[in-house]
Design a protein around this motif. Sequence first.
Motif, short mmCIF file in Angstrom:
data_model
loop_
_atom_site.label_atom_id
_atom_site.label_comp_id
_atom_site.label_asym_id
_atom_site.label_seq_id
_atom_site.Cartn_x
_atom_site.Cartn_y
_atom_site.Cartn_z
N MET A 1 48.22 50.48 46.85
CA MET A 1 47.67 49.15 46.90
C MET A 1 48.47 48.26 45.97
SD MET A 1 43.62 49.51 47.19
CE MET A 1 43.08 51.16 47.41
N SER A 2 48.44 47.00 46.24
CA SER A 2 49.24 46.09 45.44
C SER A 2 48.36 45.22 44.58
CB SER A 2 50.10 45.24 46.36
OG SER A 2 49.28 44.31 47.03
N GLU A 3 49.02 44.47 43.71
CA GLU A 3 48.28 43.53 42.90
C GLU A 3 47.79 42.40 43.77
OE1 GLU A 3 49.56 42.45 39.19
OE2 GLU A 3 50.37 44.39 38.70
N HIS A 4 46.73 41.76 43.31
CA HIS A 4 46.17 40.67 44.09
C HIS A 4 47.03 39.43 43.98
CE1 HIS A 4 44.89 39.42 40.13
NE2 HIS A 4 44.66 38.23 40.63
N LYS A 5 46.85 38.54 44.92
CA LYS A 5 47.52 37.24 44.87
C LYS A 5 46.54 36.25 44.27
CE LYS A 5 50.46 38.15 48.76
NZ LYS A 5 50.95 37.70 50.05
N ASP A 6 47.05 35.37 43.46
CA ASP A 6 46.21 34.36 42.82
C ASP A 6 45.79 33.30 43.82
OD1 ASP A 6 48.21 34.53 39.84
OD2 ASP A 6 46.40 35.62 40.34
N ASN A 7 44.71 32.60 43.47
CA ASN A 7 44.22 31.48 44.27
C ASN A 7 43.86 31.91 45.69
OD1 ASN A 7 44.68 29.68 42.12
ND2 ASN A 7 46.82 29.51 42.71
N GLN A 8 43.08 32.99 45.82
CA GLN A 8 42.70 33.46 47.13
C GLN A 8 41.76 32.45 47.78
OE1 GLN A 8 41.82 35.39 44.38
NE2 GLN A 8 43.63 36.64 44.42
N GLU A 71 25.00 35.39 53.87
CA GLU A 71 23.65 35.86 54.21
C GLU A 71 23.66 36.96 55.26
OE1 GLU A 71 24.79 32.31 56.62
OE2 GLU A 71 24.55 32.59 54.47
N ASN A 72 24.75 37.11 56.01
CA ASN A 72 24.87 38.19 56.99
C ASN A 72 25.57 39.42 56.42
OD1 ASN A 72 23.71 36.63 59.08
ND2 ASN A 72 25.66 35.59 59.37
N GLY A 73 25.96 39.36 55.14
CA GLY A 73 26.64 40.48 54.51
C GLY A 73 28.13 40.51 54.79
N ASP A 74 28.68 39.40 55.31
CA ASP A 74 30.09 39.34 55.70
C ASP A 74 30.93 38.59 54.67
OD1 ASP A 74 29.63 40.62 58.15
OD2 ASP A 74 29.09 38.74 59.12
N VAL A 75 32.25 38.82 54.78
CA VAL A 75 33.20 38.00 54.04
C VAL A 75 33.19 36.66 54.74
CG1 VAL A 75 35.62 37.69 53.40
CG2 VAL A 75 34.67 39.99 53.55
N ALA A 76 32.84 35.62 54.02
CA ALA A 76 32.72 34.31 54.67
C ALA A 76 33.60 33.31 53.94
CB ALA A 76 31.26 33.89 54.69
N GLU A 77 33.06 32.16 53.72
CA GLU A 77 33.81 31.09 53.08
C GLU A 77 33.80 31.22 51.56
OE1 GLU A 77 35.18 28.21 54.69
OE2 GLU A 77 34.78 29.03 56.65
N GLY A 78 33.33 32.33 51.05
CA GLY A 78 33.23 32.52 49.61
C GLY A 78 34.53 32.95 48.96
N ASP A 79 34.40 33.34 47.72
CA ASP A 79 35.57 33.70 46.92
C ASP A 79 35.82 35.20 46.92
OD1 ASP A 79 36.13 31.08 46.07
OD2 ASP A 79 34.59 31.22 44.52
N LEU A 80 37.09 35.55 46.79
CA LEU A 80 37.50 36.92 46.58
C LEU A 80 37.83 37.07 45.10
CD1 LEU A 80 39.96 37.36 49.59
CD2 LEU A 80 37.54 37.96 49.48
N TYR A 81 37.54 38.23 44.55
CA TYR A 81 37.75 38.46 43.13
C TYR A 81 38.67 39.66 42.93
CZ TYR A 81 33.66 35.49 43.00
OH TYR A 81 32.79 34.45 43.20
N PRO A 82 39.62 39.55 42.02
CA PRO A 82 40.54 40.66 41.78
C PRO A 82 39.80 41.86 41.18
CG PRO A 82 40.84 38.97 40.12
CD PRO A 82 39.87 38.42 41.13
N ILE A 83 40.31 43.03 41.48
CA ILE A 83 39.79 44.27 40.90
C ILE A 83 40.69 44.60 39.72
CG2 ILE A 83 39.28 46.71 41.30
CD1 ILE A 83 39.04 45.89 44.32
N GLU A 84 40.17 44.51 38.52
CA GLU A 84 41.00 44.65 37.33
C GLU A 84 40.74 45.92 36.53
OE1 GLU A 84 40.17 40.89 35.47
OE2 GLU A 84 41.68 39.86 36.69
N ASN A 90 40.26 53.08 41.23
CA ASN A 90 40.24 54.48 41.68
C ASN A 90 39.14 54.70 42.72
OD1 ASN A 90 42.39 55.15 40.03
ND2 ASN A 90 41.08 55.81 38.34
N MET A 91 37.98 54.10 42.51
CA MET A 91 36.88 54.23 43.46
C MET A 91 37.26 53.60 44.80
SD MET A 91 34.28 52.19 44.99
CE MET A 91 34.30 50.75 43.95
#
Length: 107
Positions: A1-8, A71-84, A90-91
């Motif tokens: 896996m790679s590092e995240h990109k900023d400003n997702q 509200e449907n449990g989906d990836v929507a218009e919200g934000d993505l957050y890096p895993i740091e 590992n999980m």
Amino acid sequence: MSEHKDNQQNSKDMNDRYVTLVDDQGNEELYQVLFTFDSEDYGKSYVLLYPASAKEDEEVEIQAFSFKPDENGDVAEGDLYPIEDDDEWNMVEEVLNTFINDDGTDY
């Protein structure tokens, strides 16, 4: 896996199955949602993405983020957050490896 990109940022398209990532230089790339899952241990939802332009037999880098589901449990218009956190990474990698082994698909 790679590092995240900023400003997702993500865009709603085809039932939220695509996400546009914007890097720190302003370059946009369309990604397809591989799958999402929830972790009780971390109390978060996660999304795994791969480049939408990838060919079926092409090796790709999987991007992973935590997100706040709509509200449907989906990836929507919200934000993505890096895993740091290393343990959290590992999980996520274990879940991805299980998915790949169960699915029989190489990504």
